[in-house]
Scaffold this motif. Structure first.
Motif: not given
Length: 149
Positions: A126, A138-142
């Motif tokens: 994440g 924060r890696d928010e790309r689902s």
């Protein structure tokens, strides 16, 4: 006068600074952890001052590095192999980090992590590492984690 632990870290910092211009904080943290050095706020400040970073960012990156080098966290390391990241040093980053990656983690080579301006990039648990500034976000790309677009 610095103790032996601090002298060892100073030596690592000097060695990394003399050898490389790319990813010096990441390389110092990996080498320190591989040498069994435990790092605290004072050590993060030393590293930060040596490479023009903030101690908080170094501490955050250390947690990321710890996850990569130990079996305590599960997950695949995603390595960006996009054209922009390759042009910004992805090969050097991959050659450095892969031999140090704990064997319990998988490796997923990605055509593009969509972080071209900050690359070379890698993602783990994440968090997205941006090699240009050596920072984490924060890696928010689902879609990166199989959760759909």
């Amino acid at each position: 006068m610095p103790d032996a632990h601090e002298q060892q870290l100073q030596s690592l910092i000097a060695d990394v600074a003399a050898q490389t211009l790319s990813f010096p904080v990441l390389k110092t943290l990996c080498r320190a952890r591989s040498a069994g050095l435990s790092l605290d706020a004072h050590h993060f400040e030393m590293i930060a001052l040596s490479f023009g970073r903030k101690a908080e960012a170094v501490a955050k990156l250390d947690l990321f590095v710890a996850g990569l080098l130990t079996p305590s966290e599960s997950g695949d390391l995603q390595l960006c192999e996009g054209l922009s990241c390759r042009g910004r040093g992805a090969s050097e980053l991959h050659e450095f980090i892969l031999p140090r990656l704990h064997s319990g983690h998988g490796i997923e080579r990605i055509d593009c992590l969509d972080n071209c301006q900050g690359g070379p990039s890698m993602a783990f648990n994440g968090l997205l590492y941006s090699g240009a500034a050596e920072d984490l976000s924060r890696d928010e790309r689902s879609w990166r984690y199989g959760q759909g677009a």
